[in-house]
Design an enzyme around this catalytic site. Sequence first.
Site, PDB file in Angstrom:
ATOM      1  N   CYS A   1      64.664  43.063  60.550  1.00  0.00           N
ATOM      2  CA  CYS A   1      64.346  44.480  60.342  1.00  0.00           C
ATOM      3  C   CYS A   1      62.886  44.701  59.943  1.00  0.00           C
ATOM      4  O   CYS A   1      62.431  45.837  59.825  1.00  0.00           O
ATOM      5  CB  CYS A   1      65.270  45.067  59.292  1.00  0.00           C
ATOM      6  SG  CYS A   1      66.988  44.638  59.585  1.00  0.00           S
TER       7      CYS A   1
ATOM      8  N   HIS B   1      62.665  51.462  57.060  1.00  0.00           N
ATOM      9  CA  HIS B   1      63.711  50.890  57.912  1.00  0.00           C
ATOM     10  C   HIS B   1      65.017  51.610  57.603  1.00  0.00           C
ATOM     11  O   HIS B   1      65.347  51.845  56.435  1.00  0.00           O
ATOM     12  CB  HIS B   1      63.824  49.389  57.631  1.00  0.00           C
ATOM     13  CG  HIS B   1      65.080  48.784  58.148  1.00  0.00           C
ATOM     14  ND1 HIS B   1      65.507  48.986  59.435  1.00  0.00           N
ATOM     15  CD2 HIS B   1      66.029  48.000  57.559  1.00  0.00           C
ATOM     16  CE1 HIS B   1      66.662  48.347  59.606  1.00  0.00           C
ATOM     17  NE2 HIS B   1      66.990  47.746  58.489  1.00  0.00           N
TER      18      HIS B   1
ATOM     19  N   ASN C   1      71.986  51.347  61.914  1.00  0.00           N
ATOM     20  CA  ASN C   1      70.910  50.406  61.592  1.00  0.00           C
ATOM     21  C   ASN C   1      70.580  49.599  62.844  1.00  0.00           C
ATOM     22  O   ASN C   1      71.382  48.788  63.290  1.00  0.00           O
ATOM     23  CB  ASN C   1      71.393  49.492  60.454  1.00  0.00           C
ATOM     24  CG  ASN C   1      70.392  48.409  60.078  1.00  0.00           C
ATOM     25  OD1 ASN C   1      69.477  48.093  60.837  1.00  0.00           O
ATOM     26  ND2 ASN C   1      70.573  47.822  58.913  1.00  0.00           N
TER      27      ASN C   1
END
Length: 343
Positions: free
Chosen positions: A124, A268, A299
């Site tokens: 990420c 993020h 996500n």
Amino acid sequence: MTKPQIRPATGAQFSRILGVGGYRPVRVIPNAEVLEWIDSSDEWIRTRSGIAERRWAGPEESVAEMSVQAAGKAIAQAGIAPDQIGGVIVATVSHLKQTPAIATEIGERLGCGTAPAFDISAACAGFGYGLGLADGMIRGGNAEYVLVIGVERLSDLTDQSDRSTAFIFGDGAGAAVVGPSDTPGIGKLIWGSDGSQSEVITQTQAWDTAFAKPGAVNGVGEETKWPALRMDGQPVFRWAVWEMAKVAQQALDAAGVTADQLGAFIPHQANMRITDAMIKALKLPDSVPVARDIAETGNTSAASIPLAMERMLESGEARSGDLALIIGFGAGLVYAAAVVTLP
Ligand code: UT7
């Protein structure tokens, strides 16, 4: 005789993001569909993660295809020709073919000629890592324009029976063109890793233990199981809330920018509660727009920051030329934060 000296490579004094683009898969998976796989509730998923729906890629929406779509938009916005791209960096953890790097195919399909092309694995934080590399390549004189892509098909690595992850992950691609600038457009990157926590987000097993190699003698189990992502949510949550707020503050300080001067905060998209905790820790004024793309996108790991950036610019929530604080964090553990000028 004087020793021969290498002529130094010289590049642009500064770099900035010149264009951003995203690709979101067609298929929407609402929480109601997730509830067919796991024992949960729409309310639990929304309040614990902020997610209402996510997109999952179909067979045609490959890592390469989604990347080409996103990058095409970024290149068009940057106003350059694809053959001016001097580097293709693809951040991903879900391209399931080990070699060659998917970046070369993507560069070829986009018309980037012989540009150097490679993949990076920084989960990420991948987009931030890529941005840092691009900035160095441009200022170091090794490229004029660099394409940075964050792309994931996390659905391929999602165990639909795992209650702690089945509702979280999504698929998509986000891309940015980074190029020379007269003024600083990418602040100092605050990046790092904590390998002592490498087990808190990980693939359940390596491919060589999941599948028998013909004639293998190296410990291949009898049971073969497709690997998936496994996450120990609580420690990751705590780390993100406590440690990442400090990293975000360091990025602001290094750039000489205060929170109230930001035109956008684009963390993020891991969990809406993590975002809210960071806002508090950074004392971000209400006037600063915050990326909340996770609600519709889930996500998407390396893709989440450029996807959220594109959405904020398209919706008019954030404006070109404004300063944005970006921060990525995830499996490794790894992190990367910087203040950037929005394209
Ligand atoms: O992108 C990379 C970085 N990733 C992250 O930053 C993710 C960080 N972690 C998180 O976002 C959160 O830890 C999760 C959203 C994954 C989980 O939220 P949580 O508040 O940490 O839940 P938990 O694991 O502590 O579980 C709380 C309760 C437990 O029940 P009890 O023991 O309190 O009775 C779980 O059994 O919620 C239960 N639970 C669920 N309930 C309904 C766990 N999963 C579910 C579920 N539906 N899917």
